[in-house]
Design a protein around this motif. Sequence first.
Motif, PDB file in Angstrom:
ATOM      1  N   PHE A 183      31.119 -18.966  -4.803  1.00 33.81           N
ATOM      2  CA  PHE A 183      29.552 -19.261  -5.190  1.00 33.81           C
ATOM      3  C   PHE A 183      28.483 -18.884  -4.473  1.00 33.81           C
ATOM      4  O   PHE A 183      27.523 -18.559  -4.862  1.00 33.81           O
ATOM      5  CB  PHE A 183      29.619 -20.895  -5.277  1.00 33.81           C
ATOM      6  CG  PHE A 183      30.547 -21.483  -6.219  1.00 33.81           C
ATOM      7  CD1 PHE A 183      30.479 -21.285  -7.588  1.00 33.81           C
ATOM      8  CD2 PHE A 183      31.628 -22.344  -5.742  1.00 33.81           C
ATOM      9  CE1 PHE A 183      31.462 -21.781  -8.433  1.00 33.81           C
ATOM     10  CE2 PHE A 183      32.570 -22.758  -6.560  1.00 33.81           C
ATOM     11  CZ  PHE A 183      32.227 -22.672  -7.958  1.00 33.81           C
ATOM     12  N   ARG A 187      25.282 -16.405  -5.351  1.00 36.46           N
ATOM     13  CA  ARG A 187      23.939 -16.425  -4.952  1.00 36.46           C
ATOM     14  C   ARG A 187      23.371 -15.529  -4.111  1.00 36.46           C
ATOM     15  O   ARG A 187      22.194 -14.851  -4.400  1.00 36.46           O
ATOM     16  CB  ARG A 187      23.849 -17.876  -4.216  1.00 36.46           C
ATOM     17  CG  ARG A 187      22.256 -18.314  -4.000  1.00 36.46           C
ATOM     18  CD  ARG A 187      22.426 -19.666  -3.090  1.00 36.46           C
ATOM     19  NE  ARG A 187      21.087 -20.064  -2.733  1.00 36.46           N
ATOM     20  CZ  ARG A 187      20.652 -20.916  -1.987  1.00 36.46           C
ATOM     21  NH1 ARG A 187      21.614 -22.010  -1.754  1.00 36.46           N
ATOM     22  NH2 ARG A 187      19.415 -21.231  -1.501  1.00 36.46           N
ATOM     23  N   GLY A 258      28.967 -25.133  -9.738  1.00 39.02           N
ATOM     24  CA  GLY A 258      28.771 -23.801 -10.531  1.00 39.02           C
ATOM     25  C   GLY A 258      29.694 -22.974 -11.208  1.00 39.02           C
ATOM     26  O   GLY A 258      29.032 -21.921 -11.685  1.00 39.02           O
ATOM     27  N   THR A 260      31.336 -21.117 -13.883  1.00 34.66           N
ATOM     28  CA  THR A 260      30.985 -20.805 -15.327  1.00 34.66           C
ATOM     29  C   THR A 260      31.988 -20.850 -16.366  1.00 34.66           C
ATOM     30  O   THR A 260      31.949 -20.810 -17.514  1.00 34.66           O
ATOM     31  CB  THR A 260      30.322 -19.133 -15.419  1.00 34.66           C
ATOM     32  OG1 THR A 260      31.605 -18.409 -14.757  1.00 34.66           O
ATOM     33  CG2 THR A 260      29.227 -19.237 -14.477  1.00 34.66           C
ATOM     34  N   ARG A 437      26.818 -22.427 -19.764  1.00 35.40           N
ATOM     35  CA  ARG A 437      26.980 -21.982 -18.262  1.00 35.40           C
ATOM     36  C   ARG A 437      26.940 -20.569 -17.994  1.00 35.40           C
ATOM     37  O   ARG A 437      27.188 -20.013 -16.867  1.00 35.40           O
ATOM     38  CB  ARG A 437      28.473 -22.734 -17.888  1.00 35.40           C
ATOM     39  CG  ARG A 437      28.760 -24.371 -18.217  1.00 35.40           C
ATOM     40  CD  ARG A 437      28.116 -25.079 -17.341  1.00 35.40           C
ATOM     41  NE  ARG A 437      26.628 -25.026 -17.691  1.00 35.40           N
ATOM     42  CZ  ARG A 437      25.880 -25.638 -18.500  1.00 35.40           C
ATOM     43  NH1 ARG A 437      26.510 -26.448 -19.413  1.00 35.40           N
ATOM     44  NH2 ARG A 437      24.666 -25.703 -18.538  1.00 35.40           N
ATOM     45  N   PRO A 439      25.141 -17.721 -16.486  1.00 37.58           N
ATOM     46  CA  PRO A 439      24.085 -17.551 -15.553  1.00 37.58           C
ATOM     47  C   PRO A 439      23.145 -16.399 -16.022  1.00 37.58           C
ATOM     48  O   PRO A 439      22.161 -16.270 -15.475  1.00 37.58           O
ATOM     49  CB  PRO A 439      24.437 -17.356 -14.408  1.00 37.58           C
ATOM     50  CG  PRO A 439      26.052 -16.801 -14.472  1.00 37.58           C
ATOM     51  CD  PRO A 439      26.489 -17.162 -15.646  1.00 37.58           C
TER      52      PRO A 439
END
Length: 490
Positions: A183, A187, A258, A260, A437, A439
């Motif tokens: 994660f 980011r 987070g 997916t 989900r 992104p």
Amino acid sequence: MTSSSHASPAFPWRFGPIRAKACACNSAMCQRLHQRVTDDLSRRNFLGGVAAMLAPFALPANAVAATAQANDQRPLLLTNLRLFDGSGKAVRDGVQVLVQGQRIKELLPASATVEGARVLDCQGKLVMPGLIDVHWHTMLAAISQVAAMSSDLGYLYLAAGQEAQRTLMRGFTSVRDAGGPAFALKRAIDEGLVAGPRIFPSGAMISQTSGHGDFRLRSELPRAENAPLSLVESTGVAMIADGEAQVLRRVREQLMLGATQIKMMAGGGVASLYDPLDSTQFSERELRAGVEAASDWNTYVMTHVYTPKGIQRSIRSGVKCIEHGQLADEASVRMMRDEGVWWSLQPFLQDEDSNVYPDPARRASQKEVSEGTVNAYAMAQKHGVKTGWGTDILFNPKNTATQGRQLAKLTRFYDPLTLLGQATGTNGELLALSGMRNPYPGALGRIAAGAWADLLVADGNPAANLDFLADPDKNLRVIMKDGKIHKNTL
């Protein structure tokens, strides 16, 4: 990001204390050197030398390039090219690609001009979408299992960040992470702190006790109620869950972080010490609990599984993608087709790219899976199952560089254009299973109006073979992700 036990001569302060010394800038030697540089180097050669000097420092160079591109808002027109659009169809001539910002704005005829656009002459080379690996372990590919179990998390992130840059430089602009604490790295890549592919993270692999994600030693058993988490759980590599309630909790935690999509372990494996390849893991009720939790968040579950029993149990539970499945039988493959379940296959062929196992039992399991792989590719095509491609390189830093080669060698099963379509447009469709989900909403793996501007310019002919992908340093001339050029050797 690399390290050395020797200090670099370029940074003399590393050798010891700084000693005061008079500046020699006006010495006769420096004046002669300055004059020689002025006389001998053209501006082009000078810039080339600076680029070569900065090559080891990939991240700062990329950051500078990205900043320069971000400040130039003009569209970019790719001209003089042969186009593979990610559909698996033949390469086309007579077309140009217009990129605006992070997206492909439109495809234009070769005769068209765009006022004010920057122009990239592709010199008649192949333009294709960025590659997609749908079974990649971002945090675990470039380290050994010993390192993963003994290093602190900071080191793992540094190693993974460096490997993410290498992954992008191999032409892989998107990956589906099949388990691990990815994660933070996702980011960092999204925010431009480090270069790397788009990551669709699964978070920790969900495993039953004694399952394929249970990395504990036998000496750690039994675990008491409310006992501390094991090392792999506390670092987010895998989470152990027994019973529907625990599965719900662990899946929901990954969604909160987070994820997916969710990865669950529904059967044994080759690499693990304690769970046999033929074992079936998680009851149907437990699998269904994970599927329902993911479905409530408008995404899906994929399962690690090899055997017909585990495959069929996964499908009955609502799983949308089977990972591996090399031991499937005809009934299981027909069930995948009829239920619209994806099959994510990897080239487990017990060849030079395979893991090396010291014990006879795991080598025997590896051989069984290898023989099943050949059969699986045949059955996937015979029954028309939607098939994704991935590598599943895990705890094998020497093998990460083979990522493109592991695609190219599958032309023994597919014609090259179909195979390249699988690793681009088809894999992009698999990523889109994440639904709400996702992104990165929008087309991936395609060159079409509105798709993400993830493009490669390559020396190669995919109508003949995909061997050019095995040597990305030489054959990938331009690598673009999000409309930003990370490599250009044209």
